[in-house]
Design a protein around this motif. Structure first.
Motif, PDB file in Angstrom:
ATOM      1  N   SER A   1      34.114  40.837  33.984  1.00  0.00           N
ATOM      2  CA  SER A   1      34.163  41.330  32.599  1.00  0.00           C
ATOM      3  C   SER A   1      35.228  42.402  32.432  1.00  0.00           C
ATOM      4  O   SER A   1      35.967  42.420  31.439  1.00  0.00           O
ATOM      5  N   THR A   2      35.337  43.278  33.424  1.00  0.00           N
ATOM      6  CA  THR A   2      36.341  44.347  33.352  1.00  0.00           C
ATOM      7  C   THR A   2      37.756  43.785  33.428  1.00  0.00           C
ATOM      8  O   THR A   2      38.643  44.161  32.644  1.00  0.00           O
ATOM      9  N   LEU A   3      37.986  42.879  34.379  1.00  0.00           N
ATOM     10  CA  LEU A   3      39.323  42.303  34.528  1.00  0.00           C
ATOM     11  C   LEU A   3      39.730  41.483  33.304  1.00  0.00           C
ATOM     12  O   LEU A   3      40.898  41.521  32.876  1.00  0.00           O
TER      13      LEU A   3
ATOM     14  N   GLY B   1      42.774  42.121  30.365  1.00  0.00           N
ATOM     15  CA  GLY B   1      43.800  41.102  30.280  1.00  0.00           C
ATOM     16  C   GLY B   1      44.444  40.738  31.590  1.00  0.00           C
ATOM     17  O   GLY B   1      45.494  40.079  31.618  1.00  0.00           O
ATOM     18  N   ILE B   2      43.821  41.129  32.718  1.00  0.00           N
ATOM     19  CA  ILE B   2      44.401  40.834  34.024  1.00  0.00           C
ATOM     20  C   ILE B   2      44.185  39.370  34.398  1.00  0.00           C
ATOM     21  O   ILE B   2      45.042  38.744  35.030  1.00  0.00           O
ATOM     22  N   ILE B   3      43.030  38.819  34.023  1.00  0.00           N
ATOM     23  CA  ILE B   3      42.727  37.414  34.312  1.00  0.00           C
ATOM     24  C   ILE B   3      42.324  36.723  33.019  1.00  0.00           C
ATOM     25  O   ILE B   3      41.885  37.366  32.051  1.00  0.00           O
TER      26      ILE B   3
END
Length: 429
Positions: free
Chosen positions: A139-141, A145-147
């Motif tokens: 959820s954090t990633l 917008g990292i994944i």
């Protein structure tokens, strides 16, 4: 004035020297006989006796397929990896605790033990929430917008390793700390006054003295990890099945006690081999916190070890010179900020699962992250359920009784092993 005894009076002779050690060690010996020797004997009997006579059929079944040997290798691989990571991560934590003073020392120990006080089952479920497809990490990633889509972090070797290291880290820290607390602090300072830089003084003076604690920590973590069941069952997949899971399956599902006994004997044999190797290299005395010297007397090996430690010291001095340091406070040893920062970051990570369950307990979405809404329904169901309340009360009674009995048996046994010179301490250990 000389006192004389009446002809019929009894003289009180001092108790024999063997009485006190026997009384102190008797509870532990009885415990080992009742809960270790007898059950292991029963397992051995089940593996070679089928009710009709002597048989080796369970062992033939054990080695007829590569499954059990493969699972044993997986178990050893996971246990060794857990031991390596846990010991390496625990060393700076134990070192910082050993040099800390007053309230700082108490705070560090509290945060180390906080995760240890949380149930293994709760911590395993917390890692399911953290590493799940809709968990904290994904959820954090995704929010950053990292994944673009969730990563598969669960049900693999990495998840099992993280969960087991998290479970074993406090044990590794406290085992090492027992040896580090007894190291003479004046020796590294003496090396510094003779011209040795901090890194060289640490690797050539302090680290060799702490090796018995490292070895004791490694053997404790390894033996505990090799019998783990909850964490690999919840976080691992089929490729991370450990041998204890096979034992449970043979007992609960197929009721094949003979094969379960054979697997247990195989696991016990592996553990005994590890203990023998440990005793040959370090000696069981290191498990009592004694700063025993490694038994390897080969001059070439010792010279090679000294050169390696010297190189590590030079490399550490080069790195320390690039790092910011605290302003020294009178009466306190100066520690690199990087060491303090790393230790507190590690303590925050191992404390995360314990705190993570608090907001989830008030959420409406179960184990989904982030929690949705606010509710007290889970607490209400707990209080209204007779089954849950009986289980809670039973858990408290069992835990309290276990603590009292463990102290009553363990404290005199610990004094006996550390303070006495009796024979047979190695066998008891």
């Amino acid at each position: 004035m000389t006192m004389t005894h009446a002809p019929g009076a009894k003289r009180h002779s001092p108790p024999p020297a063997w009485r006190k050690p026997v009384l102190m060690g008797a509870p532990l010996v009885l415990l080992l006989v009742a809960f270790l020797v007898f059950p292991v004997g029963q397992l051995l009997a089940l593996s070679i006796h089928n009710g009709q006579g002597f048989t080796l059929a369970p062992y033939a079944q054990l080695f007829a397929s590569s499954l059990y040997v493969t699972v044993l290798w997986i178990t050893l691989k996971i246990s060794l990896a857990t031991t390596l990571v846990a010991v390496v991560a625990a060393y700076p934590v134990a070192y910082l605790i050993s040099v800390a003073k007053g309230p700082a020392k108490s705070r560090l120990i509290f945060w180390v033990l906080l995760s240890f006080w949380t149930s293994f089952l709760v911590r395993a479920f917390a890692w399911v929430v953290i590493l799940g497809r809709n968990g904290v990490v994904n959820s954090t990633l995704m929010s950053l917008g990292i994944i673009d889509r969730p990563l598969d972090l669960l049900y693999g070797f990495g998840a099992v390793l993280v969960g087991m290291v998290h479970a074993m880290l406090p044990l590794a820290v406290m085992t090492m700390l027992a040896v580090m607390e007894n190291i003479d602090r004046t020796l590294p300072r003496a090396a510094s006054t003779l011209g040795a830089r901090p890194g060289t003084a640490f690797w050539t003076v302090y680290f060799p003295l702490s090796l018995p604690g490292v070895a004791a920590s490694a053997i404790m973590v390894f033996v505990s990890a090799i019998g783990f069941f909850i964490v690999p069952a919840l976080l691992g997949g089929r490729k991370e099945t450990m041998i204890t899971q096979l034992i449970v399956d043979q007992v609960q599902q197929t009721l094949n006690w003979g094969l379960a006994g054979a697997i247990s004997v195989l696991l016990l044999t592996v553990v005994l081999v590890v203990f023998v190797l440990y005793d040959r290299v370090f000696g069981f005395a290191s498990l009592t916190g004694e700063s025993a010297v490694v038994r390897n007397r080969d001059t070439a090996m010792r010279r090679l070890g000294g050169r390696v430690l010297g190189l590590l010291g030079s490399a550490s001095d080069a790195v320390i010179g690039l790092l910011p340091r605290r302003h020294p406070i009178r009466g306190r040893a100066e520690q690199p900020l990087a060491l303090t920062g790393f230790v507190w970051l590690l303590l925050a990570l191992i404390s995360l699962p314990a705190f993570l369950m608090i907001p989830l307990s008030f959420g409406k979405g179960g184990l989904a992250w982030p929690p949705s809404g606010f509710t007290l329904q889970w607490y209400q169901q707990l209080l209204d359920s007779p089954i849950w309340m009986q289980a809670l009360w039973r858990s408290i009674v069992v835990a309290f009784g276990t603590g009292l009995l463990a102290m009553a048996i363990g404290v005199p046994a610990a004094f006996l092993m550390v303070r006495s010179q009796m024979r047979g301490k190695g066998a008891m250990l």
